[in-house]
Design a protein around this motif. Structure first.
Motif, short mmCIF file in Angstrom:
data_model
loop_
_atom_site.label_atom_id
_atom_site.label_comp_id
_atom_site.label_asym_id
_atom_site.label_seq_id
_atom_site.Cartn_x
_atom_site.Cartn_y
_atom_site.Cartn_z
N THR A 193 0.63 -1.27 0.11
CA THR A 193 -0.09 -0.34 0.37
C THR A 193 1.48 1.56 0.41
O THR A 193 0.12 2.16 -0.50
CB THR A 193 -0.94 0.23 1.27
OG1 THR A 193 -1.93 -1.47 1.23
CG2 THR A 193 -1.40 1.60 1.13
N ILE A 194 1.89 1.35 0.90
CA ILE A 194 2.79 2.08 0.83
C ILE A 194 2.98 2.91 -0.63
O ILE A 194 4.07 3.65 -0.59
CB ILE A 194 3.72 2.20 1.96
CG1 ILE A 194 3.67 2.26 3.31
CG2 ILE A 194 5.05 3.78 1.69
CD1 ILE A 194 4.15 1.43 4.22
N TYR A 195 3.87 1.23 -0.81
CA TYR A 195 4.66 1.75 -3.15
C TYR A 195 3.23 2.43 -3.89
O TYR A 195 4.17 3.34 -4.60
CB TYR A 195 4.47 -0.23 -3.44
CG TYR A 195 6.33 0.30 -2.21
CD1 TYR A 195 7.46 0.59 -3.24
CD2 TYR A 195 6.43 -0.78 -1.53
CE1 TYR A 195 9.08 0.10 -2.59
CE2 TYR A 195 8.29 -1.49 -0.92
CZ TYR A 195 9.14 -0.46 -1.32
OH TYR A 195 10.03 -0.49 -0.77
N ARG A 196 1.65 1.60 -3.28
CA ARG A 196 1.80 1.93 -4.29
C ARG A 196 0.43 3.32 -4.02
O ARG A 196 0.82 4.36 -5.12
CB ARG A 196 0.22 1.53 -4.37
CG ARG A 196 0.57 -0.12 -4.89
CD ARG A 196 -1.01 -0.74 -4.81
NE ARG A 196 -1.75 -0.90 -3.87
CZ ARG A 196 -1.41 -2.47 -3.62
NH1 ARG A 196 -1.55 -3.43 -5.41
NH2 ARG A 196 -1.73 -3.32 -2.88
N ASN A 197 1.62 3.74 -3.15
CA ASN A 197 0.45 5.44 -2.33
C ASN A 197 1.75 6.29 -2.94
O ASN A 197 1.72 7.65 -3.36
CB ASN A 197 0.49 5.50 -1.21
CG ASN A 197 -1.34 4.92 -0.78
OD1 ASN A 197 -2.02 5.80 -1.95
ND2 ASN A 197 -1.59 4.38 -0.13
N ILE A 198 2.77 5.49 -2.72
CA ILE A 198 3.65 6.67 -3.12
C ILE A 198 3.56 6.86 -5.02
O ILE A 198 4.53 8.48 -5.22
CB ILE A 198 5.55 5.98 -2.68
CG1 ILE A 198 5.73 6.55 -1.20
CG2 ILE A 198 6.11 6.39 -3.56
CD1 ILE A 198 6.83 5.53 -0.23
N GLU A 199 3.47 5.83 -5.31
CA GLU A 199 3.81 6.23 -6.45
C GLU A 199 2.65 7.39 -6.85
O GLU A 199 2.50 7.98 -8.14
CB GLU A 199 3.07 4.97 -7.31
CG GLU A 199 4.29 4.41 -9.00
CD GLU A 199 3.60 4.03 -9.85
OE1 GLU A 199 2.86 2.32 -9.69
OE2 GLU A 199 2.35 4.56 -10.80
N VAL A 200 1.11 7.10 -6.34
CA VAL A 200 0.46 8.34 -6.93
C VAL A 200 0.81 9.61 -6.81
O VAL A 200 0.63 10.29 -7.51
CB VAL A 200 -0.95 7.91 -5.93
CG1 VAL A 200 -1.77 8.93 -5.49
CG2 VAL A 200 -1.57 6.50 -6.67
N MET A 201 1.70 9.10 -5.55
CA MET A 201 1.68 10.63 -5.06
C MET A 201 3.59 11.60 -5.56
O MET A 201 3.11 12.73 -6.11
CB MET A 201 2.62 10.78 -3.25
CG MET A 201 1.10 10.63 -2.39
SD MET A 201 1.40 10.65 -0.14
CE MET A 201 2.45 12.05 -0.38
N MET A 202 3.85 11.07 -5.85
CA MET A 202 4.61 11.39 -7.16
C MET A 202 4.68 11.04 -8.68
O MET A 202 3.68 12.41 -9.68
CB MET A 202 5.96 9.75 -7.93
CG MET A 202 6.86 9.60 -6.84
SD MET A 202 8.17 9.73 -7.44
CE MET A 202 7.63 8.13 -8.05
N ARG A 203 2.92 10.74 -9.28
CA ARG A 203 1.52 11.20 -10.24
C ARG A 203 1.03 12.34 -9.85
O ARG A 203 1.20 13.17 -10.80
CB ARG A 203 0.87 9.81 -10.42
CG ARG A 203 0.92 9.87 -11.64
CD ARG A 203 0.51 8.88 -12.00
NE ARG A 203 -0.73 8.37 -11.28
CZ ARG A 203 -0.55 6.74 -11.12
NH1 ARG A 203 0.41 5.63 -10.99
NH2 ARG A 203 -1.54 5.79 -9.72
N ILE A 204 0.77 12.58 -8.43
CA ILE A 204 0.08 14.13 -9.65
C ILE A 204 1.36 15.60 -8.13
O ILE A 204 1.29 16.46 -8.24
CB ILE A 204 -1.02 13.64 -7.92
CG1 ILE A 204 -0.48 13.75 -6.18
CG2 ILE A 204 -1.72 13.04 -8.63
CD1 ILE A 204 -1.47 14.16 -5.58
N GLY A 205 2.97 14.84 -8.58
CA GLY A 205 4.04 15.45 -8.15
C GLY A 205 3.90 16.33 -6.50
O GLY A 205 4.77 17.25 -7.14
N VAL A 206 3.68 15.96 -6.08
CA VAL A 206 3.66 16.13 -4.63
C VAL A 206 4.62 15.22 -3.39
O VAL A 206 4.87 15.75 -2.58
CB VAL A 206 2.79 16.03 -3.71
CG1 VAL A 206 1.36 16.81 -3.76
CG2 VAL A 206 1.93 14.46 -3.79
N LEU A 207 5.19 13.83 -4.75
CA LEU A 207 6.52 13.32 -3.94
C LEU A 207 7.49 13.61 -5.11
O LEU A 207 7.18 13.46 -5.92
CB LEU A 207 6.08 12.54 -3.32
CG LEU A 207 6.89 11.32 -2.06
CD1 LEU A 207 7.18 12.04 -1.07
CD2 LEU A 207 5.92 10.12 -1.94
#
Lengths: 144, 144
Positions: free
Chosen positions: B55-69
DNA sequence: CTAAGTGCAAATCTTTTGCAACTTA
DNA sequence: TAAGTTGCAAAAGATTTGCACTTAG
């Protein structure tokens, strides 16, 4: 080139094995192109004689230790390497299309290190800089 | 901060789950410190509620995708991340002792890009620059 | 209610390691 | 012949994926 690397290995007490020769050859032939361990493996299989991947990893480590190979990690979990004969500080510009890389020596980071020290109290020790883009040929192609 | 990130997620059609809140909180609390997925995992276990690593990995990906990480890969096969609210071009200086990182915005690379184009015909697209060293506190400590 | 998200277990991928057999110097 | 090197198989470590179950909106 090939020879001078072998010489360095000898100087440091390493033996010259057929595997090492092949690995050095792979990197020499690759010239400016970055190679991963896997790529060296494929190359050896195709052009000379299959070398075990572990052997390749171990020798990459040796070659890094004696300073003839430099690691360049981009973001994709695959380490890449290229020969680095010079001791001079330098960086690479890497073509994201064909993988070719070139060296540039006028490092722009050194200029700002004093600023870091003064403004932030940060003591710079080393830095990593890779520029990604398109090499001359690939720039051409992308225009066509 | 926490809220503005949640807002961005909503704006892009993502749901706000407890897990996401915790992950955002971890990065927010970490401030300038880089976190790996594993570190986020440990943090969640310790301070809130254990979140599955996937879940963490998946969300890190999401957050990178929207540009906040933003991802920062050093040479050790462990990807690290930190919040990156600004859209402004910037780089990080990372303390190799305590892991703290700071942003610097006067990027020295832009100055030389024209030279690359002219001298080598190379078209720069992006670049990665990380400066490693000791932050103010760790510089102090190393002197003692 | 349903599309999106989570947990779990298993898979994947790169890199590392232990060890017995083999080679170089 | 001895120290260093290799191949193989297994391990390790980070990240990803398939799937059934759960939940936010």
């Amino acid at each position: 080139m090939q020879d001078s690397i072998e010489q360095k290995l000898k100087d440091q007490g390493y033996k010259i094995t057929p595997q090492r020769k092949i690995i050095i050859k792979a990197f020499t032939k690759a010239k400016n192109h970055l190679l991963s361990a896997e790529k060296v493996f494929e190359w050896s299989k195709k052009h000379e004689k299959s070398i075990n991947l572990s052997t390749i990893y171990r020798n990459i480590e040796v070659m890094m230790r004696i300073g003839v190979l430099k690691k360049i990690s981009l973001d994709n979990h695959v380490d890449q390497y290229k020969l680095s004969v010079t001791n001079e500080h330098h960086h690479h510009i890497v073509c994201i299309s064909c993988g070719k890389s070139e060296i540039f020596k006028d490092c722009p980071v050194s200029h700002i290190e004093n600023t870091l020290i003064e403004k932030l109290g940060f003591t710079p020790i080393e830095h990593k800089l890779e520029i990604l883009g398109l090499c001359q040929e690939c720039t051409q192609k992308s225009r066509e």
